[in-house]
Design an enzyme around this catalytic site. Structure first.
Site, PDB file in Angstrom:
ATOM      1  N   ASN A   7       0.942  -1.224  -0.021  1.00 27.50           N
ATOM      2  CA  ASN A   7       0.000  -0.124   0.016  1.00 27.50           C
ATOM      3  C   ASN A   7       0.924   1.391  -0.061  1.00 27.50           C
ATOM      4  OD1 ASN A   7      -1.690   2.008   0.515  1.00 27.50           O
ATOM      5  ND2 ASN A   7      -2.753   1.022   2.181  1.00 27.50           N
ATOM      6  N   LYS A  14       3.143   0.879   3.305  1.00 28.64           N
ATOM      7  CA  LYS A  14       2.914  -0.054   4.183  1.00 28.64           C
ATOM      8  C   LYS A  14       3.012  -1.572   3.265  1.00 28.64           C
ATOM      9  CE  LYS A  14      -0.227   2.780   6.768  1.00 28.64           C
ATOM     10  NZ  LYS A  14      -1.659   2.838   7.120  1.00 28.64           N
ATOM     11  N   ARG A  88      -2.785  -1.889  -3.615  1.00 30.22           N
ATOM     12  CA  ARG A  88      -3.970  -1.094  -3.406  1.00 30.22           C
ATOM     13  C   ARG A  88      -3.888   0.158  -4.251  1.00 30.22           C
ATOM     14  NH1 ARG A  88      -5.383   3.273   0.874  1.00 30.22           N
ATOM     15  NH2 ARG A  88      -7.507   3.395   0.930  1.00 30.22           N
ATOM     16  N   HIS A 177     -13.291   2.511   0.078  1.00 30.27           N
ATOM     17  CA  HIS A 177     -13.333   1.585   1.201  1.00 30.27           C
ATOM     18  C   HIS A 177     -13.811   0.194   0.828  1.00 30.27           C
ATOM     19  CE1 HIS A 177     -13.025   4.745   4.377  1.00 30.27           C
ATOM     20  NE2 HIS A 177     -12.096   4.691   4.027  1.00 30.27           N
ATOM     21  N   LEU A 204     -15.680   2.450  10.285  1.00 34.17           N
ATOM     22  CA  LEU A 204     -15.831   3.767  10.922  1.00 34.17           C
ATOM     23  C   LEU A 204     -14.212   3.783  11.397  1.00 34.17           C
ATOM     24  CD1 LEU A 204     -18.784   3.456  13.106  1.00 34.17           C
ATOM     25  CD2 LEU A 204     -18.566   4.530  10.682  1.00 34.17           C
ATOM     26  N   GLY A 205     -13.441   4.667  10.661  1.00 32.83           N
ATOM     27  CA  GLY A 205     -12.078   4.726  10.903  1.00 32.83           C
ATOM     28  C   GLY A 205     -11.960   6.234  11.205  1.00 32.83           C
ATOM     29  N   ARG A 236     -12.696  15.038   7.953  1.00 32.84           N
ATOM     30  CA  ARG A 236     -13.417  15.602   6.719  1.00 32.84           C
ATOM     31  C   ARG A 236     -14.817  15.895   7.303  1.00 32.84           C
ATOM     32  NH1 ARG A 236     -11.556  10.052   4.127  1.00 32.84           N
ATOM     33  NH2 ARG A 236      -9.478  10.686   3.413  1.00 32.84           N
ATOM     34  N   ASP A 277      -8.828  11.964  16.888  1.00 37.45           N
ATOM     35  CA  ASP A 277      -8.880  10.682  17.809  1.00 37.45           C
ATOM     36  C   ASP A 277      -9.933  10.477  18.446  1.00 37.45           C
ATOM     37  OD1 ASP A 277      -8.178   8.668  19.626  1.00 37.45           O
ATOM     38  OD2 ASP A 277      -6.121   8.905  19.384  1.00 37.45           O
ATOM     39  N   MET A 278     -10.991   9.477  18.213  1.00 36.08           N
ATOM     40  CA  MET A 278     -12.184   9.415  18.839  1.00 36.08           C
ATOM     41  C   MET A 278     -11.913   9.158  20.342  1.00 36.08           C
ATOM     42  SD  MET A 278     -15.228   9.145  18.412  1.00 36.08           S
ATOM     43  CE  MET A 278     -16.031   8.957  16.805  1.00 36.08           C
ATOM     44  N   GLY A 325     -11.276   0.814  12.658  1.00 36.83           N
ATOM     45  CA  GLY A 325     -10.845   1.384  14.082  1.00 36.83           C
ATOM     46  C   GLY A 325     -12.132   1.647  15.081  1.00 36.83           C
ATOM     47  N   ASN A 329     -13.343  -1.058  17.648  1.00 38.69           N
ATOM     48  CA  ASN A 329     -12.981  -1.015  19.275  1.00 38.69           C
ATOM     49  C   ASN A 329     -13.701  -0.120  20.083  1.00 38.69           C
ATOM     50  OD1 ASN A 329     -10.577  -2.609  18.722  1.00 38.69           O
ATOM     51  ND2 ASN A 329      -9.912  -1.026  17.033  1.00 38.69           N
ATOM     52  N   GLU A 379      -8.112  -5.445   4.894  1.00 35.22           N
ATOM     53  CA  GLU A 379      -8.003  -5.172   3.621  1.00 35.22           C
ATOM     54  C   GLU A 379      -6.649  -5.884   3.111  1.00 35.22           C
ATOM     55  OE1 GLU A 379      -9.533  -0.913   2.921  1.00 35.22           O
ATOM     56  OE2 GLU A 379      -8.437  -0.932   4.853  1.00 35.22           O
TER      57      GLU A 379
END
Length: 392
Positions: A7, A14, A88, A177, A204-205, A236, A277-278, A325, A329, A379
């Site tokens: 990727n 990655k 990817r 996605h 949901l990331g 976004r 960051d949630m 993510g 979690n 993925e």
């Protein structure tokens, strides 16, 4: 048999060596800060982490170093029975509805599509070019984020934009996605042993998207021409009145690049709560920060809005699945969403929802009108499997 999955980003690579049959990841790694003063390598194999810090001039230098790690640290690619390299690519346009074997014509088409994904396709393409040069004896396969949504019904893919303009500039809903949505929806299909499901998948990331899937085929998705449309995301806006662009240009004297940066990098949770960051947003909620509380409310509202819309589009709903993510979690976020669906007979087990696990699991109760699952996305495995299927 293994597949090396790559990727390639604008300043990073990655990679992962995957056994597509067993799903086992034999090795993972990251090359980051390419083109900056100091770059960083991280190669994980057999419980050992090998790191290096040095300048990385370009993707070619980075990937050569990665191959050196495979030779010196392991696993040796020649001994790993590598069958393909899977890449990817974000944007496949209207041309690719499945994985494709890389040749010069495919590379040219990916380059042609760069205006539709200027932040992603050029970097994806560079990774392909370098990898083909360094690994010329192995077939290279591209898997497109948009492929799963390439055959959306026209009613879902078509914008009510002047037809001549839309066709000339290839403007339609492409989604993103897709590799994740396909993997997750197929996983649920296998778990339940049914092919007639009406599913909603919530990825949901930091980037977030929703899809409606009927009988294994996507019939709608929240991201559009670009990954900006749809759900509230880390940085976004998601859905917003397009006239906001004209308003900011006229009143704030913002140029195109400034608006683009505002919508893509300075909005979403970061713009509303000051953090993308949630986990940090929830901390601010617990501290009573009004902006963070409102940010969560807006985030959940948009999710519920799409769940309701897609249920109507599909004419019913069998399964809602959370992935990526936050989806995998964040039990607190899932609970907020599912509580809003209680009037429609959606019920979940609070103890099951609170469990964190690496396996796919059901969190709904036996008497729930809709099944609810949490499915870890993968993925890299999806890319490896699609690559292997193609070359076989």
């Amino acid at each position: 048999m293994t597949v090396l999955v790559i990727n390639s980003g604008s300043s990073s690579i990655k990679y992962q060596l995957v056994n597509p049959e067993s799903g086992e990841s034999l090795c993972t790694g990251l090359v980051e800060r390419i083109g900056e003063e100091i770059g960083h390598y991280e190669h994980k194999y057999n419980g050992k982490v090998t790191e290096a810090t040095e300048p990385i001039a370009d993707h070619g230098v980075g990937l050569r170093k990665v191959l050196e790690f495979f030779d010196t640290v392991g696993p040796h690619l020649a001994e790993s029975d590598i069958k393909a390299v899977g890449h990817r690519v974000v944007q496949g346009g209207k041309y690719f509805d499945r994985a494709a074997l890389v040749d010069d014509a495919v590379q040219a088409r990916i380059k042609q599509l760069c205006p539709l994904a200027p932040l992603h396709n050029p970097a994806n393409l560079r990774g392909i070019e370098v990898a083909r040069e360094l690994l010329p004896d192995v077939p290279h396969v591209v898997v497109f984020d948009t492929a799963f949504f390439q055959q959306l019904p026209d009613e879902a893919a078509t914008y009510a934009l002047n037809r001549e303009i839309a066709e000339k500039y290839e403007i339609r809903r492409y989604g993103a996605h897709g590799t994740s949505h396909k993997f997750v929806s197929e996983t649920v299909t296998k778990i339940l042993g049914r092919t007639d499901l009406k599913q909603i998948v919530l990825h949901l990331g930091n980037g977030a998207s929703a899809s409606a899937v009927v009988n294994g085929r996507a019939v709608d998705t929240s991201m559009g021409l670009t990954p900006l449309e749809g759900l509230v995301m880390g940085t976004r806006t998601g859905d917003i009145d397009p006239a906001v662009v004209f308003h900011l240009q006229r009143e704030a004297k913002m140029d195109c690049e400034s608006v683009d940066r505002l919508f893509n990098k300075e909005s979403g949770l970061k713009g509303l709560a000051g953090d993308n960051d949630m986990r940090m947003v929830w901390k601010k909620v617990d501290d009573g920060e009004r902006n963070a509380i409102e940010a969560i409310e807006v985030y959940v509202h948009r999710l519920v809005h799409y769940i309701g819309a897609y249920t109507a589009v599909m004419g019913g709903l069998d399964v809602v699945t959370f992935t990526a993510g936050a989806g995998e979690n964040d039990s607190r976020l899932r609970a907020r969403v599912l509580d809003r669906l209680a009037p429609f007979g959606v019920k979940y087990d609070a103890e099951k929802n609170a469990v964190r696990a690496k396996e796919a699991r059901e969190i709904s109760t036996a008497d729930s009108a809709v099944k609810v699952y949490v499915v870890p996305t993968n993925e890299e495995l999806a890319i490896a499997r699609q690559a292997m299927e193609l070359i076989q």
